[in-house]
Design a protein around this motif. Structure first.
Motif, short mmCIF file in Angstrom:
data_model
loop_
_atom_site.label_atom_id
_atom_site.label_comp_id
_atom_site.label_asym_id
_atom_site.label_seq_id
_atom_site.Cartn_x
_atom_site.Cartn_y
_atom_site.Cartn_z
N ASP A 5 0.86 -1.18 0.00
CA ASP A 5 0.00 0.00 0.00
C ASP A 5 0.89 1.23 0.00
O ASP A 5 2.10 1.14 0.26
CB ASP A 5 -0.89 -0.01 1.25
CG ASP A 5 -2.15 0.83 1.09
OD1 ASP A 5 -2.33 1.46 0.04
OD2 ASP A 5 -2.97 0.83 2.03
N GLN A 6 0.32 2.38 -0.29
CA GLN A 6 1.07 3.62 -0.21
C GLN A 6 0.11 4.77 0.04
O GLN A 6 -1.04 4.74 -0.36
CB GLN A 6 1.88 3.87 -1.48
CG GLN A 6 1.08 3.99 -2.74
CD GLN A 6 1.96 4.10 -3.97
OE1 GLN A 6 3.18 3.95 -3.90
NE2 GLN A 6 1.36 4.38 -5.10
N THR A 7 0.61 5.77 0.76
CA THR A 7 -0.15 6.98 1.02
C THR A 7 0.64 8.15 0.47
O THR A 7 1.85 8.25 0.69
CB THR A 7 -0.37 7.19 2.53
OG1 THR A 7 -1.01 6.03 3.07
CG2 THR A 7 -1.24 8.39 2.80
N LYS A 23 5.43 10.11 -1.20
CA LYS A 23 4.72 8.86 -0.92
C LYS A 23 5.38 8.14 0.24
O LYS A 23 6.61 8.10 0.35
CB LYS A 23 4.74 7.95 -2.14
CG LYS A 23 3.92 8.47 -3.27
CD LYS A 23 3.93 7.53 -4.44
CE LYS A 23 3.09 8.12 -5.57
NZ LYS A 23 3.05 7.25 -6.73
N GLU A 56 0.49 2.83 10.24
CA GLU A 56 0.72 3.80 9.17
C GLU A 56 1.23 5.11 9.76
O GLU A 56 0.67 5.63 10.73
CB GLU A 56 -0.59 4.06 8.43
CG GLU A 56 -0.45 5.04 7.29
CD GLU A 56 -1.76 5.26 6.56
OE1 GLU A 56 -1.81 6.19 5.76
OE2 GLU A 56 -2.72 4.51 6.78
N TYR A 77 -4.78 7.70 -0.56
CA TYR A 77 -4.27 6.37 -0.83
C TYR A 77 -4.21 6.18 -2.34
O TYR A 77 -5.10 6.61 -3.06
CB TYR A 77 -5.16 5.30 -0.21
CG TYR A 77 -5.15 5.36 1.30
CD1 TYR A 77 -4.11 4.78 2.02
CD2 TYR A 77 -6.16 5.99 1.99
CE1 TYR A 77 -4.09 4.84 3.39
CE2 TYR A 77 -6.14 6.07 3.37
CZ TYR A 77 -5.11 5.49 4.07
OH TYR A 77 -5.07 5.55 5.43
#
Length: 78
Positions: A5-7, A23, A56, A77
């Motif tokens: 996943d990445q934010t 990111k 996170e 996201y």
């Protein structure tokens, strides 16, 4: 080990309108589980993070290096 996943964090200074995106990645695998980065460095903003590892990371404080004012912070996201 791949990215799970990445934010994306977008910071914008309300005074000078400087904008910067970075990111934060959650890496892992089916065998090793998930592991978030501890945070990333911004070149135009001083940023402090909380979290990382199993949780996170989130920005706790941020300030524009040029204007010394807090930016707006938008996370998404992707």
């Amino acid at each position: 080990m791949g990215t799970i996943d990445q934010t994306t964090y977008t910071l914008t200074c309300p005074q000078c309108l400087q904008t910067e995106k970075k990111k934060v990645l959650d890496k892992g695998s089916n065998y090793g589980g998930s592991h978030w980065q501890e945070g990333v460095d911004f070149s135009e903003f001083d940023v402090a993070w909380a979290g990382g590892g199993t949780s996170e990371p989130v920005i706790t404080t941020a300030v524009c290096k040029k204007c010394n004012v807090p930016p707006s912070i938008v996370s998404s996201y992707s």
